[in-house]
Scaffold this active site. Structure first.
Site, mmCIF file in Angstrom:
data_model
loop_
_atom_site.group_PDB
_atom_site.id
_atom_site.type_symbol
_atom_site.label_atom_id
_atom_site.label_comp_id
_atom_site.label_asym_id
_atom_site.label_seq_id
_atom_site.Cartn_x
_atom_site.Cartn_y
_atom_site.Cartn_z
ATOM 1 N N THR A 100 0.151 0.743 6.746
ATOM 2 C CA THR A 100 0.209 -0.309 5.736
ATOM 3 C C THR A 100 0.291 -1.627 6.500
ATOM 4 O OG1 THR A 100 2.623 -0.100 5.623
ATOM 5 C CG2 THR A 100 1.366 1.114 3.991
ATOM 6 N N ASP B 51 -8.240 -1.757 5.403
ATOM 7 C CA ASP B 51 -8.238 -0.563 6.254
ATOM 8 C C ASP B 51 -8.017 0.731 5.471
ATOM 9 O OD1 ASP B 51 -5.652 -1.522 5.614
ATOM 10 O OD2 ASP B 51 -4.786 -0.273 7.184
ATOM 11 N N GLY C 242 -4.625 -5.159 6.974
ATOM 12 C CA GLY C 242 -5.737 -4.225 7.153
ATOM 13 C C GLY C 242 -6.729 -4.677 8.199
ATOM 14 N N THR D 52 0.882 -1.171 0.000
ATOM 15 C CA THR D 52 0.000 0.000 0.000
ATOM 16 C C THR D 52 0.912 1.210 0.000
ATOM 17 O OG1 THR D 52 -1.705 -1.094 1.339
ATOM 18 C CG2 THR D 52 -1.600 1.281 1.536
ATOM 19 N N ARG E 132 -13.697 -7.599 -0.864
ATOM 20 C CA ARG E 132 -13.026 -7.414 0.428
ATOM 21 C C ARG E 132 -12.487 -5.986 0.519
ATOM 22 N NH1 ARG E 132 -7.595 -5.691 1.946
ATOM 23 N NH2 ARG E 132 -7.151 -6.562 3.979
ATOM 24 N N VAL E 133 -12.765 -5.331 1.611
ATOM 25 C CA VAL E 133 -12.251 -3.977 1.817
ATOM 26 C C VAL E 133 -11.331 -4.012 3.027
ATOM 27 C CG1 VAL E 133 -12.867 -1.601 2.386
ATOM 28 C CG2 VAL E 133 -14.292 -2.907 0.815
HETATM 29 N N1 ASP Z 1 -3.431 -2.446 4.430
HETATM 30 C C1 ASP Z 1 -3.697 -2.979 3.131
HETATM 31 C C2 ASP Z 1 -4.976 -3.760 3.170
HETATM 32 O O1 ASP Z 1 -5.193 -4.489 4.116
HETATM 33 C C3 ASP Z 1 -2.640 -3.863 2.582
HETATM 34 C C4 ASP Z 1 -1.226 -3.471 2.876
HETATM 35 O O2 ASP Z 1 -0.939 -2.381 3.290
HETATM 36 O O3 ASP Z 1 -0.334 -4.296 2.680
HETATM 37 O O4 ASP Z 1 -5.722 -3.687 2.215
#
Ligand code: ASP
Length: 362
Positions: free
Chosen positions: A262, A242, A265, A211, A239-240
């Site tokens: 990051t 954070d 999430g 991210t 899927r959503v």
């Molecule tokens: N935080 C992001 C999510 O869960 C993924 C990531 O940062 O690696 O969608």
């Protein structure tokens, strides 16, 4: 934190409450202390170009929100970053779905989109949600229609590299389904036939994450932030994570600080991690201490055995980044070896993230 500072923060919060435009309404009874502010931009490790762009714009007088969005747009446009925007790793059906949110300190407004397909700059759409709707979060088909209505161009976001990674994942998911990697009649160890580059890059991490977050403090002393991602690779469609959730993947309070994250999430969603970081800042903790405190809470709340190593530590990673109104910055994560990007007006560089546990091998 001194009583005077506390009073200043209280007054700034009250005065900032009615602002419509960044910096438009001066603090009651006192001039905005622009010259004492030290502009700063921080980002996840993949954001060196983002903080460079953000600082360039801040140096020429831009609002922090314009600056951080322009910064992350560079990474959204880059097909080589497989965790964000164009070229991001797709969902389990091979379709790229993007999440993003923006938050503007001076107006305390936010905009976000989730599960957005076909638009490579979800952060720009999130900005339009904030500026041109009465909503904060629009998802899926509705988000795509909203983007179309505002003239965003649709395109196929799946690059060859991301498609191959997805195919690799699908073919190695299970020995009992019908998807197989290329093999001959006498091959028994199908895994050993994997193309070396794919095995190196994705073999060890079936669920690749990544991210970009960027937070900045501009010359007027205003804070803003953005987080944008393709989310968890090969996720269940819809899927959503954070990243588009205010308080989980990002949060800013113009009188206190800005934070972003990051990593896993789901852990941030059940801890409202970025809001927690800002609340720790509010108590006077430094950005690094505030992030570490939130990381500790994430670890304490990780009660599921399947998400724990044999010694009870998390089987995942979360990174938190923060800045405060004085331009102090820092970040932390669960295990050692992490870094983040920062630009303080002189250079863009990586700095180490604080951590709770030392990793055996970095
Ligand atoms: N935080 C992001 C999510 O869960 C993924 C990531 O940062 O690696 O969608």
């Amino acid at each position: 934190m001194s009583a005077t500072r506390r009073e200043f923060l209280r007054q700034a919060a009250v005065a900032g409450g009615g602002a419509l435009v960044a910096g438009a309404i001066p603090l009651r009874g006192m001039a905005r202390p622009a010259v004492t502010m030290r502009p700063i931009a921080i980002s996840s490790a993949n954001g060196l170009r983002a903080v460079t762009k953000a600082m360039e714009m801040i140096a020429s007088g831009s609002d922090a929100l314009d600056a951080v969005i322009a910064g992350v747009n560079i990474v959204e446009d880059d097909p080589n970053d497989v965790t964000v925007g164009y070229g991001g790793l797709p969902n389990e059906e091979g379709v790229v779905e993007l999440d993003s949110a923006v938050m503007h300190g001076p107006t305390h407004q936010a905009g976000a989109v989730a599960s957005l397909r076909n638009i490579k700059n979800p952060s720009k759409v999130a900005r339009v949600v904030m500026d041109r709707s009465d909503h904060v979060l629009i998802v899926g088909e509705g988000a795509l229609r909203f983007a179309r209505a505002h003239g965003f161009k649709e395109e196929d976001l799946l690059t060859e590299k991301a498609r191959e990674a997805w195919l690799y994942w699908k073919e190695h998911l299970s020995n009992t389904d019908d998807w197989l990697p290329p093999h001959g009649p006498d091959d028994t160890d199908i895994g050993s036939l994997l193309p070396e580059p794919l095995r190196n890059e994705f073999g060890a991490f079936f669920r690749h994450t990544g991210t970009i977050h960027c937070s900045a403090l501009d010359q007027k002393g205003n804070l803003s932030c953005v987080t944008t991602t393709s989310g968890l690779a090969f996720k269940i469609p819809g899927r959503v994570g954070d990243s588009p959730i205010i308080g989980a993947g990002l949060f800013c309070d113009n009188a206190v600080g800005s934070a972003g994250s990051t990593g896993r999430g789901e852990a941030n969603l059940v801890n409202c991690s970025c809001r927690m970081v800002v609340e720790h800042l509010r108590t006077g903790k430094s950005p690094e201490e505030a992030c570490l405190e939130a990381v500790k809470q994430i670890v304490e709340h990780n009660r599921l055995k399947r998400l724990q190593t044999p010694d009870g530590r998390p089987r995942f990673e979360v990174e938190l980044y923060a800045i405060n109104t004085r331009g102090e910055y820092g970040g932390a994560r669960i295990y050692s070896g992490g870094k983040f990007s920062v630009h303080d007006g002189t250079t863009a560089r990586h700095e180490p993230l604080a951590y709770l546990y030392k990793k055996e091998k970095n």
